[in-house]
Design a protein around this motif. Structure first.
Motif, PDB file in Angstrom:
ATOM      1  N   VAL A 206       0.854  -1.187   0.000  1.00  0.00           N
ATOM      2  CA  VAL A 206       0.000   0.000   0.000  1.00  0.00           C
ATOM      3  C   VAL A 206       0.890   1.237   0.000  1.00  0.00           C
ATOM      4  O   VAL A 206       1.843   1.336   0.788  1.00  0.00           O
ATOM      5  CB  VAL A 206      -0.936   0.017   1.225  1.00  0.00           C
ATOM      6  N   VAL A 207       0.583   2.178  -0.888  1.00  0.00           N
ATOM      7  CA  VAL A 207       1.279   3.465  -0.933  1.00  0.00           C
ATOM      8  C   VAL A 207       0.289   4.554  -0.519  1.00  0.00           C
ATOM      9  O   VAL A 207      -0.809   4.641  -1.072  1.00  0.00           O
ATOM     10  CB  VAL A 207       1.838   3.765  -2.337  1.00  0.00           C
ATOM     11  N   VAL A 208       0.670   5.374   0.454  1.00  0.00           N
ATOM     12  CA  VAL A 208      -0.195   6.449   0.954  1.00  0.00           C
ATOM     13  C   VAL A 208       0.384   7.782   0.506  1.00  0.00           C
ATOM     14  O   VAL A 208       1.538   8.109   0.810  1.00  0.00           O
ATOM     15  CB  VAL A 208      -0.304   6.407   2.492  1.00  0.00           C
ATOM     16  N   LEU A 209      -0.413   8.572  -0.231  1.00  0.00           N
ATOM     17  CA  LEU A 209      -0.007   9.894  -0.695  1.00  0.00           C
ATOM     18  C   LEU A 209      -0.574  10.952   0.246  1.00  0.00           C
ATOM     19  O   LEU A 209      -1.778  10.987   0.501  1.00  0.00           O
ATOM     20  CB  LEU A 209      -0.502  10.142  -2.118  1.00  0.00           C
ATOM     21  N   CYS A 210       0.295  11.832   0.768  1.00  0.00           N
ATOM     22  CA  CYS A 210      -0.091  12.864   1.734  1.00  0.00           C
ATOM     23  C   CYS A 210       0.104  14.239   1.100  1.00  0.00           C
ATOM     24  O   CYS A 210       1.229  14.604   0.748  1.00  0.00           O
ATOM     25  CB  CYS A 210       0.747  12.756   3.004  1.00  0.00           C
ATOM     26  N   HIS A 211      -0.970  14.997   0.961  1.00  0.00           N
ATOM     27  CA  HIS A 211      -0.911  16.311   0.297  1.00  0.00           C
ATOM     28  C   HIS A 211      -0.344  17.377   1.226  1.00  0.00           C
ATOM     29  O   HIS A 211      -0.125  17.147   2.427  1.00  0.00           O
ATOM     30  CB  HIS A 211      -2.300  16.715  -0.196  1.00  0.00           C
ATOM     31  N   GLY A 212      -0.139  18.575   0.681  1.00  0.00           N
ATOM     32  CA  GLY A 212       0.432  19.682   1.434  1.00  0.00           C
ATOM     33  C   GLY A 212      -0.590  20.690   1.892  1.00  0.00           C
ATOM     34  O   GLY A 212      -1.809  20.482   1.812  1.00  0.00           O
ATOM     35  N   LEU A 213      -0.111  21.828   2.373  1.00  0.00           N
ATOM     36  CA  LEU A 213      -0.928  22.877   2.977  1.00  0.00           C
ATOM     37  C   LEU A 213      -1.985  23.394   2.012  1.00  0.00           C
ATOM     38  O   LEU A 213      -1.687  23.759   0.874  1.00  0.00           O
ATOM     39  CB  LEU A 213      -0.024  24.031   3.415  1.00  0.00           C
ATOM     40  N   GLY A 214      -3.244  23.435   2.482  1.00  0.00           N
ATOM     41  CA  GLY A 214      -4.337  23.994   1.702  1.00  0.00           C
ATOM     42  C   GLY A 214      -4.772  23.143   0.533  1.00  0.00           C
ATOM     43  O   GLY A 214      -5.633  23.568  -0.241  1.00  0.00           O
ATOM     44  N   LEU A 215      -4.221  21.934   0.391  1.00  0.00           N
ATOM     45  CA  LEU A 215      -4.583  21.056  -0.713  1.00  0.00           C
ATOM     46  C   LEU A 215      -5.463  19.918  -0.199  1.00  0.00           C
ATOM     47  O   LEU A 215      -5.916  19.940   0.937  1.00  0.00           O
ATOM     48  CB  LEU A 215      -3.323  20.511  -1.383  1.00  0.00           C
ATOM     49  N   SER A 216      -5.724  18.940  -1.040  1.00  0.00           N
ATOM     50  CA  SER A 216      -6.579  17.819  -0.642  1.00  0.00           C
ATOM     51  C   SER A 216      -6.139  16.560  -1.375  1.00  0.00           C
ATOM     52  O   SER A 216      -5.206  16.582  -2.186  1.00  0.00           O
ATOM     53  CB  SER A 216      -8.044  18.123  -0.975  1.00  0.00           C
ATOM     54  N   HIS A 217      -6.835  15.466  -1.105  1.00  0.00           N
ATOM     55  CA  HIS A 217      -6.531  14.202  -1.785  1.00  0.00           C
ATOM     56  C   HIS A 217      -6.778  14.316  -3.283  1.00  0.00           C
ATOM     57  O   HIS A 217      -6.207  13.565  -4.071  1.00  0.00           O
ATOM     58  CB  HIS A 217      -7.389  13.081  -1.202  1.00  0.00           C
ATOM     59  N   LEU A 218      -7.619  15.263  -3.685  1.00  0.00           N
ATOM     60  CA  LEU A 218      -7.897  15.466  -5.112  1.00  0.00           C
ATOM     61  C   LEU A 218      -6.755  16.170  -5.832  1.00  0.00           C
ATOM     62  O   LEU A 218      -6.686  16.131  -7.065  1.00  0.00           O
ATOM     63  CB  LEU A 218      -9.182  16.288  -5.277  1.00  0.00           C
ATOM     64  N   SER A 219      -5.871  16.829  -5.071  1.00  0.00           N
ATOM     65  CA  SER A 219      -4.811  17.626  -5.689  1.00  0.00           C
ATOM     66  C   SER A 219      -3.832  16.765  -6.479  1.00  0.00           C
ATOM     67  O   SER A 219      -3.223  17.242  -7.444  1.00  0.00           O
ATOM     68  CB  SER A 219      -4.049  18.411  -4.616  1.00  0.00           C
ATOM     69  N   TRP A 220      -3.670  15.494  -6.071  1.00  0.00           N
ATOM     70  CA  TRP A 220      -2.761  14.626  -6.812  1.00  0.00           C
ATOM     71  C   TRP A 220      -3.252  14.348  -8.229  1.00  0.00           C
ATOM     72  O   TRP A 220      -2.468  13.981  -9.102  1.00  0.00           O
ATOM     73  CB  TRP A 220      -2.590  13.296  -6.077  1.00  0.00           C
ATOM     74  N   GLN A 221      -4.553  14.535  -8.484  1.00  0.00           N
ATOM     75  CA  GLN A 221      -5.140  14.250  -9.786  1.00  0.00           C
ATOM     76  C   GLN A 221      -5.586  15.514 -10.505  1.00  0.00           C
ATOM     77  O   GLN A 221      -6.347  15.461 -11.455  1.00  0.00           O
ATOM     78  CB  GLN A 221      -6.346  13.322  -9.605  1.00  0.00           C
ATOM     79  N   ALA A 222      -5.103  16.674 -10.020  1.00  0.00           N
ATOM     80  CA  ALA A 222      -5.602  17.950 -10.542  1.00  0.00           C
ATOM     81  C   ALA A 222      -4.960  18.355 -11.859  1.00  0.00           C
ATOM     82  O   ALA A 222      -5.458  19.232 -12.548  1.00  0.00           O
ATOM     83  CB  ALA A 222      -5.390  19.052  -9.510  1.00  0.00           C
ATOM     84  N   SER A 223      -3.851  17.745 -12.223  1.00  0.00           N
ATOM     85  CA  SER A 223      -3.136  18.149 -13.427  1.00  0.00           C
ATOM     86  C   SER A 223      -3.245  17.080 -14.512  1.00  0.00           C
ATOM     87  O   SER A 223      -3.220  15.879 -14.230  1.00  0.00           O
ATOM     88  CB  SER A 223      -1.664  18.420 -13.109  1.00  0.00           C
ATOM     89  N   ASN A 224      -3.364  17.548 -15.738  1.00  0.00           N
ATOM     90  CA  ASN A 224      -3.378  16.626 -16.871  1.00  0.00           C
ATOM     91  C   ASN A 224      -1.966  16.190 -17.273  1.00  0.00           C
ATOM     92  O   ASN A 224      -1.797  15.278 -18.077  1.00  0.00           O
ATOM     93  CB  ASN A 224      -4.057  17.299 -18.079  1.00  0.00           C
ATOM     94  N   ILE A 225      -0.973  16.859 -16.688  1.00  0.00           N
ATOM     95  CA  ILE A 225       0.409  16.560 -17.049  1.00  0.00           C
ATOM     96  C   ILE A 225       0.843  15.223 -16.472  1.00  0.00           C
ATOM     97  O   ILE A 225       1.464  14.398 -17.135  1.00  0.00           O
ATOM     98  CB  ILE A 225       1.336  17.689 -16.549  1.00  0.00           C
ATOM     99  N   GLY A 226       0.544  15.017 -15.189  1.00  0.00           N
ATOM    100  CA  GLY A 226       0.983  13.783 -14.547  1.00  0.00           C
ATOM    101  C   GLY A 226       0.084  13.416 -13.387  1.00  0.00           C
ATOM    102  O   GLY A 226      -0.500  14.274 -12.745  1.00  0.00           O
ATOM    103  N   ASN A 227      -0.048  12.133 -13.155  1.00  0.00           N
ATOM    104  CA  ASN A 227      -0.855  11.618 -12.050  1.00  0.00           C
ATOM    105  C   ASN A 227      -0.027  10.548 -11.362  1.00  0.00           C
ATOM    106  O   ASN A 227       0.058   9.413 -11.828  1.00  0.00           O
ATOM    107  CB  ASN A 227      -2.179  11.060 -12.578  1.00  0.00           C
ATOM    108  N   LEU A 228       0.607  10.924 -10.255  1.00  0.00           N
ATOM    109  CA  LEU A 228       1.531  10.021  -9.587  1.00  0.00           C
ATOM    110  C   LEU A 228       0.838   8.740  -9.152  1.00  0.00           C
ATOM    111  O   LEU A 228       1.377   7.640  -9.348  1.00  0.00           O
ATOM    112  CB  LEU A 228       2.154  10.726  -8.371  1.00  0.00           C
ATOM    113  N   GLY A 229      -0.359   8.849  -8.574  1.00  0.00           N
ATOM    114  CA  GLY A 229      -1.066   7.661  -8.120  1.00  0.00           C
ATOM    115  C   GLY A 229      -1.335   6.677  -9.235  1.00  0.00           C
ATOM    116  O   GLY A 229      -1.127   5.462  -9.082  1.00  0.00           O
TER     117      GLY A 229
END
Length: 492
Positions: A206-229
């Protein structure tokens, strides 16, 4: 309860000391003070960490037990927040008004300040506060009652745009929302890749992604450039990716404790999980480090399954922007007629204040009055667990390799290279081998989450999973990884 453990450093000792008794001025301490201190230290066998962390820890608000914020919660919380905002602004305006009236007359002292509330002007401000509090509480109570009598099937999730607004509010004033029991306070929840809270049985890695200040779990998928998950799932098909969502305005150490408990619950409910990897961006890396520190102190079993910790632009040695903001606030507070404006700085969240020096332990703030942290030289070290492979990533706006102090201080625009790589001359150095550090040129703070080069390096580390290391020898001999854009438009 896990067995208590003795302190590791002298910082732990001073964190447990109590307020000294009143000193008799007739007694001469000059000759024997130093000797008494060392005699007491020599007679002291152990100082336990549970004494240090038992008091003043915000465990009363169980964020992890709450459901995600609904649309009804949003309207109720905004109503309450609007009323409280008027009250806070009224307090600041009154403080400025009071100072302007009393200081020129030489009456800006404790005696006149204590009588202010009984005067005509003070009563007017008090009436405004009382009316707004009453109206706000009644509106919020009415909305809560309406929400409770509705059919549960009508509960609606927040739209994505409003969820972003709520996360920003939590980053700016999340601890205030918790203290006021505002429905806008975000609970700590692990989400699956489908966007819903994780409920299904898990096994394997299991890999857990932890976002930064003022962001959310959705922020990892916010860009069309790359999606780490998604890239992790594509390259490691037997791996599950979970996205942490949490209130970034709370103390980092409190979030770290809650994450430790959340991961322990995850392992308890899914005993077939074989490995846990933590990846944190910015503040998320500090929360992950804090969870490792408290997971070890609490004796939680999930700690034994952690394989890798990776941080992206995390201010391990503090963020310059918060230090500058604190410096400005202190200078404003010393100016006549402008000192009351310093109250505006107190509105920022405790999570932001913790970024000043990268504080991830309760002991860095719980003994202080007000909302602050210990100075950089007095903060408490939090060493990394030896069994966890730690990888540190830094970004810099400069696109070409150029050794200079300015380049290092510029960093990714928010965090310096040294801070992101955990480098320090004293005991706060993270002591990560050079082969596990990477600097990405031409990448700013936010783009560390989406950069293809950063994603490729993370995937490489995850796939390798320490297989070709054997021991620290290779990493100690290897040099730091430097990644450059494929096409250099500007080379300094």
């Amino acid at each position: 309860m896990p067995k208590s453990k003795p302190s590791d450093t002298i910082h732990d000792l001073f964190a447990t000391t109590r307020r000294p008794p009143e000193i008799d001025p007739s007694v001469d301490f000059n000759g024997r003070f130093q000797g008494d201190v060392y005699e007491q230290l020599a007679a002291l066998d152990y100082i336990y960490l549970d004494e240090m962390t038992a008091a003043n820890v915000d465990d009363s608000y169980e964020m992890a037990t709450r459901d995600p914020i609904s649309l009804a919660d949003f309207f109720e919380g905004m109503t309450q927040l609007a009323a409280i905002g008027v009250v806070e602004i009224t307090d600041i305006v009154e403080a400025i008004h009071r100072e302007i009236l009393l200081r020129p007359l030489g009456r800006f002292n404790e005696g006149y300040l204590s009588r202010w509330s009984g005067g005509i002007t003070g009563r007017i401000y008090g009436t405004i506060r009382g009316v707004m509090t009453l109206v706000g509480n009644n509106l919020a109570s009415g909305l809560r009652l309406y929400n409770n009598v509705r059919n549960p099937k009508e509960v609606r999730r927040l739209p994505r745009s409003l969820r972003r607004l709520v996360n920003i509010l939590n980053g700016v004033m999340g601890d205030h929302l918790v203290n006021q029991d505002n429905p806008l306070a975000i609970p700590m929840v692990l989400y699956g890749s489908n966007g819903y809270p994780q409920r299904e049985a898990l096994s394997g890695r299991v890999v857990v992604l932890c976002h930064g200040l003022g962001l959310s779990h959705l922020s990892w998928q916010a860009s069309n450039i790359g999606n780490l998950g998604q890239q992790i799932v594509d390259n490691l098909p037997n791996t599950t990716v979970l996205y942490l969502n949490y209130n970034t305005g709370r103390r980092i150490s409190i979030n770290g404790r809650d994450l430790s408990k959340t991961l322990q619950d995850l392992v308890n409910n899914n005993p077939d999980i074989s490995q846990i990897d933590l990846i944190g961006h910015s503040m998320g890396g500090l929360v992950a480090r804090s969870s490792l520190f408290y997971g070890k102190e609490q004796g939680f079993s999930w700690m034994k399954r952690v394989g890798n910790l990776m941080t992206l632009g995390s201010p391990h040695q503090g963020a310059s922007l918060e230090r500058i903001g604190n410096f400005v606030q202190e200078r404003i507070s010393q100016l006549p007629f402008a000192g009351s404006l310093a109250k505006l700085g107190d509105l920022r969240s405790a999570g932001v204040i913790d970024l000043r020096h990268g504080s991830i332990r309760d002991a860095d703030w719980q003994s202080l009055e007000g909302r602050s942290v210990l100075p950089a030289d007095f903060r408490h070290p939090a060493r990394l667990p030896l069994h966890v492979r730690t990888y540190l990533i830094a970004g810099t706006l400069v696109e070409g390799h150029y050794e200079s102090k300015a380049t290092s201080l510029l960093g990714d625009s928010l965090v310096t290279i040294e801070s992101a790589l955990g480098e320090h001359e004293g005991e706060h150095a993270l002591a990560v081998p050079e082969g596990r550090k990477a600097v990405f040129y031409g990448v700013n703070h936010m783009n560390l989450m989406y950069s293809r080069r950063v994603t490729k390096q993370i995937i490489t580390w995850l796939i390798n999973n320490g297989q070709d290391e054997g021991n620290l020898g290779n990493d100690l001999l290897n040099s730091r990884i430097n990644s450059y854009p494929s096409e250099l438009n500007v080379v300094l």
